[in-house]
Design an enzyme around this catalytic site. Structure first.
Site, short mmCIF file in Angstrom:
data_model
loop_
_atom_site.label_atom_id
_atom_site.label_comp_id
_atom_site.label_asym_id
_atom_site.label_seq_id
_atom_site.Cartn_x
_atom_site.Cartn_y
_atom_site.Cartn_z
CE LYS A 184 43.88 38.43 55.56
NZ LYS A 184 43.29 37.09 54.79
CD GLU A 259 41.36 49.22 44.46
OE1 GLU A 259 40.03 49.64 44.28
OE2 GLU A 259 41.86 48.46 43.71
CB CYS A 293 37.37 47.44 42.60
SG CYS A 293 38.93 47.83 41.62
CD GLU A 392 32.41 46.73 44.32
OE1 GLU A 392 32.55 46.53 45.56
OE2 GLU A 392 33.20 47.04 43.49
O1 TXE Z 1 36.23 40.82 50.71
P1 TXE Z 1 37.31 41.49 52.14
P2 TXE Z 1 34.65 40.50 50.83
C1 TXE Z 1 34.11 44.17 47.31
C2 TXE Z 1 32.99 43.55 46.46
C3 TXE Z 1 32.71 42.43 47.53
C4 TXE Z 1 32.79 42.98 48.46
C5 TXE Z 1 33.06 42.05 50.05
O2 TXE Z 1 31.89 44.22 46.35
O3 TXE Z 1 31.50 41.82 47.40
O4 TXE Z 1 33.89 44.17 48.59
O5 TXE Z 1 34.24 41.49 49.63
C6 TXE Z 1 40.75 40.53 54.72
N1 TXE Z 1 40.93 42.91 59.28
N2 TXE Z 1 35.44 44.01 46.75
O6 TXE Z 1 34.15 40.77 52.22
O7 TXE Z 1 36.51 41.27 53.34
C7 TXE Z 1 40.29 39.29 54.01
O8 TXE Z 1 40.53 38.34 54.85
C8 TXE Z 1 41.74 42.68 58.29
C9 TXE Z 1 36.09 45.03 46.30
O9 TXE Z 1 34.53 39.09 50.58
O10 TXE Z 1 37.34 42.99 51.43
C10 TXE Z 1 40.73 39.44 52.79
O11 TXE Z 1 42.39 39.22 52.78
N3 TXE Z 1 41.50 42.14 57.26
C11 TXE Z 1 37.57 44.52 45.94
C12 TXE Z 1 40.73 41.16 52.47
O12 TXE Z 1 40.43 41.58 53.73
C13 TXE Z 1 40.40 41.80 56.97
C14 TXE Z 1 38.00 43.35 45.98
C15 TXE Z 1 39.63 41.31 51.54
O13 TXE Z 1 38.34 40.68 52.04
C16 TXE Z 1 39.16 41.92 57.86
C17 TXE Z 1 37.34 42.45 46.86
C18 TXE Z 1 39.58 42.73 59.17
N4 TXE Z 1 38.55 42.82 60.08
C19 TXE Z 1 35.83 42.79 47.28
N5 TXE Z 1 38.13 41.33 57.38
C20 TXE Z 1 38.30 45.51 45.20
N6 TXE Z 1 38.57 46.75 45.85
O14 TXE Z 1 38.75 45.45 44.03
C21 TXE Z 1 38.53 40.76 56.07
N7 TXE Z 1 39.89 40.91 55.94
#
Ligand code: TXE
Length: 501
Positions: A184, A259, A293, A392
């Site tokens: 996904k 992660e 990250c 972050e």
């Molecule tokens: O991404 P999300 P977000 C951090 C960064 C950012 C914050 C929020 O600080 O500002 O996270 O990110 C899926 N069940 N990182 O909210 O939600 C979603 O569809 C299952 C760190 O914009 O983490 C997408 O495919 N899946 C980072 C994925 O999760 C769900 C990278 C990531 O989205 C879901 C990105 C649910 N309930 C953001 N809700 C890193 N570690 O590198 C969302 N998703």
């Protein structure tokens, strides 16, 4: 600049779902926005809970049929190498898609993200030919052999910040150990994952082994995370989402790797090689538009060096080339989404109350008619309690603090809910050793920006994650371990049921 019409590459009109070897529609259509000009690039056909179920069932059936899980090592390796070759052959297109979708500078996508995707497949292709297992002979008359089998169906939920590099790691690992999977991608950035799945099919992976579902986290992601037929789940993304996913998966006792975010300290001692530390600090926070990250977003400088270092850092940051990410020499492109752009900007409101000094930026870039361009931003904070030192931000946003002693530096570095990376710059061997001992993070880089050694575990302490990714860590996660005890001698058995009538 690589214009779409000159290259022949294109973005699909609608991003469909790939289930059991076929591209199929979904329910609601959600727009995918180009962050450079805010136009609609395409739409995704959101996979409903039923679509997710069909994808998981397709993965399950392909797994049970053994067409991939049962293949011999050479066949599996050949296919993984072929995928890597296809990624290389399409590297310009993949870099263009990634840049168009997320706004990361094309030079970085071409030089780092796409080659990393190809390398992920090569790495795991090589890794699986070297797997060893244990045998125990200490127990008299028994030979106990430990072997590994694929787990089954892997759910792979990808992030939006570096989709091809990070999602390819999950796909390569899941496939290398013989699993079927449901991918996904983020609803924000599905394009390179979709193209990668097409290339994987071109390489010859049997239908049903890889499936892809598009959609929001709330609908598609949640349905996948909660699906009882998922055997393992790997996620990269935000900490709040990680918590929700782990809770959903926990109800089915599905193991997860998460992660998550970071707020990594980048500690610069007065004895550091100044130029190298400066280059490293700039790379650590401004690569990928700061949306990583592993960013060294909390820069701690030893007091006697601080003014000189911060001044040089601000001067260099002022000269960063901000612009269209498809231009070869662009160093900072737009942030990935409007929502994220607004979130990054919202941190400026916290500065005054926390006593922080804004040294550079702090506002959207001027001179762009559209696009989510944000100025490289540098803040000097009085202490680590400031919101901008704790949260972050995930953008081109660096904070500076100063420290006097090494112990003070370790204390500031560890005063965080995160623990993903640490960076330390020093020419003193004892200081480097002390950093190794005291910094609480999953990865620590001494005198270097991030170096990702795929053989070594990558992942975080505390709220930065659960589990690790590496050759061995992925072997443990994506395969089930089995102990088989063979009787080798004469062991008389107790006889039950020999009592009188
Ligand atoms: O991404 P999300 P977000 C951090 C960064 C950012 C914050 C929020 O600080 O500002 O996270 O990110 C899926 N069940 N990182 O909210 O939600 C979603 O569809 C299952 C760190 O914009 O983490 C997408 O495919 N899946 C980072 C994925 O999760 C769900 C990278 C990531 O989205 C879901 C990105 C649910 N309930 C953001 N809700 C890193 N570690 O590198 C969302 N998703």
């Amino acid at each position: 600049m690589l214009a779409q019409k000159e290259t022949g590459w294109s973005v699909p009109d609608v991003c469909l779902n790939f289930i059991n070897g076929k591209w199929v529609g979904g329910g609601a259509q959600l727009p995918v926005i180009n962050p450079t000009n805010e136009t609609v690039l395409t739409h995704i056909a959101e996979a409903s809970a039923q679509d997710v179920d069909a994808a998981v069932q397709a993965a399950r059936e392909s797994f049970e049929a053994g067409e991939w899980a049962g293949t011999d090592l050479e066949t599996r390796q050949r296919l993984l190498f072929r995928i890597a070759d296809l990624i290389d052959q399409h590297s310009d297109e993949l870099a263009w898609l990634e840049t168009t979708n997320i706004g990361a500078p094309i030079a970085q996508c071409r030089a780092r993200h796409v080659p990393r995707a190809a390398y992920n497949f090569r790495f795991f292709a090589e890794y699986i030919s070297q797997i060893r297992s244990d045998a125990y002979t200490q127990l008299e008359n028994y030979l106990s052999v430990v072997t590994r089998e694929p787990v089954g169906v892997a759910a792979l939920i990808g992030p939006w910040n570096a989709p091809i590099a990070l999602t390819s790691m999950k796909i390569a690992a899941a496939l290398a150990f013989g699993n079927s999977c449901v991918v996904k991608p983020s609803e924000v950035s599905p394009l390179t994952a979709i193209r990668m799945v097409e290339l994987i099919c071109e390489a010859g992976l049997p239908a049903g082994v890889i499936n892809l579902v598009n959609g929001s986290g709330a609908v598609t992601g949640a349905a996948l995370a909660a699906h009882p037929e998922v055997d393992v789940l790997s996620f990269t993304g935000g900490t709040a989402t990680g918590r929700a996913i782990m809770s959903a998966a926990g109800r089915n006792l599905t193991p997860v790797t998460l992660e998550l975010g970071g707020k990594s300290a980048n500690i610069i001692f007065a004895d550091a090689d100044f130029d190298r530390a400066l280059d490293g600090a700039l790379l650590s926070i401004f690569s990928n538009n700061g949306q990583q990250c592993l960013a060294g977003s909390r820069i701690l400088v030893q007091e006697e060096l601080a003014d000189r270092f911060i001044e040089a850092f601000v001067e260099r940051a002022r000269k960063l080339r901000i612009g269209d990410p498809l231009l070869e020499d662009t160093e900072i492109g737009p942030l990935a989404t409007k929502q994220h752009f607004e979130r990054v900007h919202s941190f400026i409101d916290t500065l005054e109350a926390d006593g922080c000094e804004l040294l550079l930026g702090g506002k959207p870039c001027e001179g762009f008619e559209s696009g989510y361009y944000y100025e490289p931003t540098i803040v000097r904070a009085p202490n680590n309690k400031a919101v901008v030192c704790q949260e972050e931000i995930f953008g081109p946003f660096a904070t500076f603090q100063t420290f006097r002693t090494a112990d003070e530096a370790w204390a500031i570095a560890n005063d965080s809910k995160f623990g993903l990376l640490g960076y330390v710059w020093t020419t003193d061997y004892a200081t480097a050793m002390a950093a190794h001992e005291h910094v609480k993070s999953g990865v620590l880089c001494i005198n270097s920006p991030i170096i990702r050694e795929l053989r070594a575990p990558f992942g975080g302490y505390k709220e930065s994650g659960v589990g690790r990714e590496s050759g061995a860590a992925c072997e443990a996660f994506y395969s089930e371990v089995k102990t088989t005890a063979f009787l080798t001698g004469d062991v008389p058995l107790r006889k039950l049921g020999m009592g009188g009538a």
